[in-house]
Write an enzyme that holds these catalytic residues in place. Structure first.
Site, PDB file in Angstrom:
ATOM      1  CB  SER A  24      -1.036   0.046   1.163  1.00  0.00           C
ATOM      2  OG  SER A  24      -0.315   0.088   2.239  1.00  0.00           O
TER       3      SER A  24
ATOM      4  N   GLY B  63      -2.226   4.627  -3.820  1.00  0.00           N
ATOM      5  CA  GLY B  63      -2.901   3.265  -4.270  1.00  0.00           C
ATOM      6  C   GLY B  63      -1.903   2.380  -3.564  1.00  0.00           C
TER       7      GLY B  63
ATOM      8  N   GLY C 195      -4.015   1.860   6.858  1.00  0.00           N
ATOM      9  CA  GLY C 195      -3.562   0.530   6.506  1.00  0.00           C
ATOM     10  C   GLY C 195      -4.529  -0.664   7.176  1.00  0.00           C
ATOM     11  CG  ASP C 196      -4.428  -0.551  11.343  1.00  0.00           C
ATOM     12  OD1 ASP C 196      -3.426  -1.488  10.916  1.00  0.00           O
ATOM     13  OD2 ASP C 196      -4.503   0.350  12.317  1.00  0.00           O
TER      14      ASP C 196
HETATM   15  P1  ADP Z   1      -0.265   2.310   6.218  1.00  0.00           P
HETATM   16  O1  ADP Z   1      -1.001   3.080   7.144  1.00  0.00           O
HETATM   17  O2  ADP Z   1      -0.154   0.897   6.516  1.00  0.00           O
HETATM   18  O3  ADP Z   1       0.965   2.996   5.889  1.00  0.00           O
HETATM   19  P2  ADP Z   1      -1.043   3.364   3.772  1.00  0.00           P
HETATM   20  O4  ADP Z   1      -0.857   4.709   4.106  1.00  0.00           O
HETATM   21  O5  ADP Z   1      -0.400   2.817   2.299  1.00  0.00           O
HETATM   22  O6  ADP Z   1      -0.997   2.427   4.763  1.00  0.00           O
HETATM   23  O7  ADP Z   1      -2.872   3.395   3.367  1.00  0.00           O
HETATM   24  C1  ADP Z   1      -3.526   2.186   3.090  1.00  0.00           C
HETATM   25  C2  ADP Z   1      -4.537   2.658   2.039  1.00  0.00           C
HETATM   26  O8  ADP Z   1      -5.388   3.732   2.549  1.00  0.00           O
HETATM   27  C3  ADP Z   1      -3.926   3.303   0.723  1.00  0.00           C
HETATM   28  O9  ADP Z   1      -3.519   2.048  -0.091  1.00  0.00           O
HETATM   29  C4  ADP Z   1      -5.229   3.922   0.236  1.00  0.00           C
HETATM   30  O10 ADP Z   1      -6.062   3.321  -0.272  1.00  0.00           O
HETATM   31  C5  ADP Z   1      -5.662   4.707   1.558  1.00  0.00           C
HETATM   32  N1  ADP Z   1      -5.042   5.856   1.857  1.00  0.00           N
HETATM   33  C6  ADP Z   1      -4.100   6.260   2.739  1.00  0.00           C
HETATM   34  N2  ADP Z   1      -3.746   7.656   2.734  1.00  0.00           N
HETATM   35  C7  ADP Z   1      -4.498   8.097   1.773  1.00  0.00           C
HETATM   36  C8  ADP Z   1      -4.523   9.431   1.215  1.00  0.00           C
HETATM   37  N3  ADP Z   1      -3.753  10.280   1.521  1.00  0.00           N
HETATM   38  N4  ADP Z   1      -5.496   9.498  -0.091  1.00  0.00           N
HETATM   39  C9  ADP Z   1      -6.234   8.536  -0.414  1.00  0.00           C
HETATM   40  N5  ADP Z   1      -6.118   7.221   0.123  1.00  0.00           N
HETATM   41  C10 ADP Z   1      -5.325   7.037   1.122  1.00  0.00           C
END
Ligand code: ADP
Length: 308
Positions: A219, A224, A249-250
């Protein structure tokens, strides 16, 4: 049923303080407390998605009792092992332009307590099709503790989604969990260097696969995700306004678990997972989605096949 494992839960406490500065005295007028830990966020989202979910892990003391009470208020089923060790508190100080976090480390768990937790975990597996394991290990567990839990689940033929970081991830994947969900930071740890191009992503994915990873959802926040499985997909999400991305992420893990549980097509599972992450990013509360938004985001997400 889906079982979620949170080995190291916490009471998340947020203080809202204007103009917060280090080394001064402040009074917190607004305080918000909630059951925390990545696995509990996954649980809250699964409950919102209408899934049969049971939370397990290790809780203790008055803080543990408080978390159980809060889960009850939300009608969330739980079967935690109650340890003699107090559950930790994690603090976030939210100010105008800054967020300061203080994360307690857990007390040290005893080996005999872990054995008792494993009995509860093994019993829950009987009624579970999918198991999620999220977050850090607690003090007293070996770095390969997730490996042990994944092996127990694999023997029973249950699919595990493992979402952790650092050594716990590198050791955990040796047991071949069905799916892992690293982000770029976690991939950089695996590769041991900064990831600034697709070639490096590819190298890290090969390394994870060599170690035992089966399917990988990488992720990437607003960019995306990539899915590396039997078929590889790039998942393109629309631009949205965000409020608080903690727990996205969760929420993604919850969407993956729900999709696998309901035997959705992989493309639909990935859309659901992304939509949950996006909807969480638009909420102030960590580990919460808006079901209507999830539905409408799913329709706007594009999935493109690619060769590794
Ligand atoms: P983690 O919290 O594990 O670091 P991510 O930040 O990659 O995970 O977020 C997981 C998912 O949540 C992303 O793949 C996306 O679908 C969504 N997401 C997170 N941050 C954003 C953002 N700023 N804008 C749009 N979608 C987001």
């Amino acid at each position: 049923m889906i079982t979620t494992v949170t080995l190291n839960p916490a009471i998340d406490t947020r203080y809202f303080i204007d103009d917060f500065k280090e080394g001064k005295l402040f009074r917190a007028e607004k305080i918000v407390k909630s059951p925390g830990g990545k696995g509990l966020n996954v649980t809250k989202i699964l409950k919102q998605l209408g899934t049969d979910v049971t939370a397990t892990g290790i809780l203790g003391g008055k803080n543990g009792e408080w978390i159980v009470e809060k889960l009850k208020e939300r009608n969330i089923k739980e079967s935690f092992f109650i340890s003699s060790k107090e559950t930790r508190v994690c603090i976030a100080i939210l100010s105008n332009n800054s967020e300061t976090e203080i994360l307690e480390t857990s007390e040290t768990i005893e080996e005999n307590e872990l054995k008792k937790f494993e009995i509860i975990f093994t019993e829950l597996l009987e009624q579970s099709e999918i198991v999620t394991m999220s977050g850090s290990l607690l003090k007293g567990t070996k770095k390969d503790y997730y490996r042990k839990l994944v092996e127990i689940a694999n023997v029973k033929g249950k699919k595990v989604i493992l979402d952790t970081s650092g050594k716990a991830l590198l050791e955990g994947i040796k047991a071949k969990p069905y799916l892992i969900k690293p982000n770029l930071d976690e991939l950089e740890y695996v590769l041991g260097e900064k990831i600034d191009n697709d070639k490096k992503i590819k190298r890290a994915v090969y390394k994870l696969k060599e170690l035992g990873a089966q399917n990988i959802l990488l992720s990437m926040g607003k960019n995306g995700a990539f899915y590396f499985g039997e078929t590889n997909f790039k998942i393109i999400i629309p631009k949205i306004k965000v409020c608080n991305t903690v727990g996205s992420g969760d929420s993604t893990v919850a969407g993956l678990a729900k999709g696998l549980h309901d035997n959705l097509k992989i493309e639909d599972t990935l859309k659901l997972a992304m939509a949950c992450g996006m909807s969480n990013a638009q909420k102030m509360e960590t580990g919460a989605v808006d079901i209507d938004d999830v539905k409408s985001f799913q329709e706007k997400i594009e999935i493109v096949k690619f060769e590794l």
